[in-house]
Design an enzyme around this catalytic site. Structure first.
Site, PDB file in Angstrom:
ATOM      1  N   GLU A 138       0.833  -1.202   0.000  1.00 17.94           N
ATOM      2  CA  GLU A 138       0.000   0.000   0.000  1.00 17.94           C
ATOM      3  C   GLU A 138       0.866   1.251   0.000  1.00 17.94           C
ATOM      4  O   GLU A 138       0.575   2.227  -0.702  1.00 17.94           O
ATOM      5  CB  GLU A 138      -0.940   0.010   1.210  1.00 17.94           C
ATOM      6  CG  GLU A 138      -1.849   1.237   1.209  1.00 17.94           C
ATOM      7  CD  GLU A 138      -2.629   1.421   2.484  1.00 17.94           C
ATOM      8  OE1 GLU A 138      -2.887   2.599   2.838  1.00 17.94           O
ATOM      9  OE2 GLU A 138      -2.983   0.417   3.138  1.00 17.94           O
ATOM     10  N   CYS A 155      -8.304   3.470   8.082  1.00 19.76           N
ATOM     11  CA  CYS A 155      -9.659   3.119   7.649  1.00 19.76           C
ATOM     12  C   CYS A 155     -10.551   2.771   8.834  1.00 19.76           C
ATOM     13  O   CYS A 155     -10.086   2.420   9.914  1.00 19.76           O
ATOM     14  CB  CYS A 155      -9.619   1.988   6.623  1.00 19.76           C
ATOM     15  SG  CYS A 155      -9.581   0.338   7.326  1.00 19.76           S
TER      16      CYS A 155
END
Length: 322
Positions: free
Chosen positions: A130, A198
C-alpha cells in the site's frame, strides 16, 4: 489440573468491506471470463484466501511480464503505483481494479494536492504494497516516515506547502504519535479532512482495547504479512495482555493457554470467519466450554464493484464461498 476456558470474541473482527469487495472481484472475474485470472500481488494478505483463489484459477504475480498478452488482470486491494497502471495499460490487459476505495481516496488526495504544489509526508511501513502504491502516485516530492525520529530528517522545498497522508492499516495510536511529531516540525502541515486510517482498522483496534483488559490472553487470527492483524497483536500486548497471532487453527499452541481461563479472540480485516470458527473448534478441544461475543460496532459498509463484472449479488457470492 486443566482449567476450564471461556472464549470471548471481539466485535467487530474479520473481513472488512474492502476485502470483501476485492475477493468478490476476483471470483466474479473467474466466473465471467474463466481461469486463469491474473492478480498483481496477493489480493489481500491472507494465506487461506490466496490459496482458495489459486484453487479456483487465480494466478498471483508481482511482475507484469509474467502476464500473457490479452489476459485479465486484477490489481490487489493495496493499490498500485502510476507506473504499474501505465505498464498494464501499455501491455493491453483487461484490467479490474480491486484497490480498496479508502486507499483510492488517499491516491486522489495526493494527486489533487500535488497539482496545488504540495509535497507529502507519508506515515507508513517501508516495503508494504500500500505504501509503495501511494508513494508511486508521484515521481518525487513524497517522503516516508516510519517513526517520529524520522521526521526531522525530511527536507522539503516549502514547509508551508506540505501535506500528510497515512497508510490505512497502521496502529491508530502510533500514527497519532508520529503525526504529532510531523505537526511540531511542520506547523503548517495540511492534514486530510478525515483521517486516512480506515474505519475497519480503527474499529478492530477499538474492539481489542475493550477485549484485552477482560481476558488472560488474546489470539489474533491473521497472516504474518497482514499489517492490520499485526497491529492488533501489538496493541493487546501494549495493554498488558499476552497476545499471539495464528494463520490457522493448527498454529495455536497449548502452552499459550496454560493457567489462562479467559481467551480473547479476534481477527484481522483480511481473515475470513471460517478461520475464526476453526480456532474456536480447536480451543474447545483444549478445554474451552463457553463462547460469548462482546458488544461492539456493527459495520454496514458496502463498496460498489467495477463496471463489467455481472449482476450476481454479494449474498450469492458469499454463499458460494462458504
Amino acid at each position: 489440573m486443566q482449567v476450564d476456558k471461556d472464549i470471548i470474541l471481539a466485535e467487530p473482527r474479520g473481513f472488512c468491506a474492502g476485502v470483501d469487495r476485492a475477493i468478490e472481484i476476483v471470483e466474479r472475474a473467474l466466473k465471467k471470463f474463466g481461469a486463469p485470472i491474473y492478480v498483481r500481488h496477493e489480493i489481500v494478505h491472507n494465506t487461506y484466501v490466496v490459496n482458495d483463489l489459486k484453487g479456483k484459477g487465480a494466478i498471483f504475480i508481482e511482475d507484469l511480464a509474467d502476464v500473457p498478452p490479452g489476459a485479465t488482470l486484477v490489481f490487489s486491494a493495496h493499490g498500485v503505483s502510476q507506473a504499474v497502471r501505465q505498464e498494464a495499460a501499455e501491455r493491453g490487459f483487461q484490467i479490474f481494479d480491486a484497490t480498496c476505495p479508502l486507499v483510492t481516496k488517499v491516491h486522489v488526495e495526493v494527486a489533487k494536492l500535488h497539482r496545488e504544489g504540495y509535497e507529502f509526508i507519508m506515515i507508513g511501513h517501508k516495503g508494504h504494497p500500500e505504501v509503495e502504491g501511494t508513494m508511486g502516485q508521484l515521481t518525487d516530492g513524497i517522503y516516508l516516515v516510519e517513526e517520529s525520529a524520522d521526521v526531522p530528517h525530511v527536507r522539503v522545498k516549502d514547509p508551508s506547502r506540505v501535506a500528510v497522508v497515512t497508510q490505512t492499516t497502521l496502529s491508530v495510536d502510533d500514527a497519532a504519535e508520529i503525526l504529532n511529531a510531523v505537526k511540531q516540525h511542520f506547523p503548517l502541515v495540511r492534514e486530510p479532512k478525515k483521517q486516512d486510517i480506515c474505519y475497519a482498522t480503527q474499529n478492530r483496534q477499538d474492539a481489542v482495547k475493550v477485549l484485552a483488559p477482560q481476558v488472560d490472553v488474546v489470539v489474533v487470527v491473521g497472516s504474518p504479512t497482514s499489517s492490520n492483524s499485526n497491529r492488533l497483536r501489538e496493541l493487546a500486548e501494549r495493554l498488558g495482555t499476552p497476545a499471539y497471532m495464528v494463520d490457522a487453527a493448527e498454529d495455536l499452541q497449548p502452552e499459550w493457554l496454560d493457567g489462562r481461563s479467559r481467551v480473547g479472540l479476534t481477527a484481522g480485516a483480511s481473515a475470513p470467519d471460517v478461520l475464526v470458527q476453526a480456532v474456536i473448534t480447536r480451543l474447545r478441544a483444549m478445554g474451552a466450554t463457553t463462547v460469548r461475543t462482546l458488544p461492539g460496532v456493527e459495520e454496514h459498509v458496502r463498496f460498489p464493484l467495477p463496471i463489467g463484472l455481472g449482476d450476481k449479488s454479494m449474498a450469492e457470492v458469499t454463499s458460494e464461498r462458504s
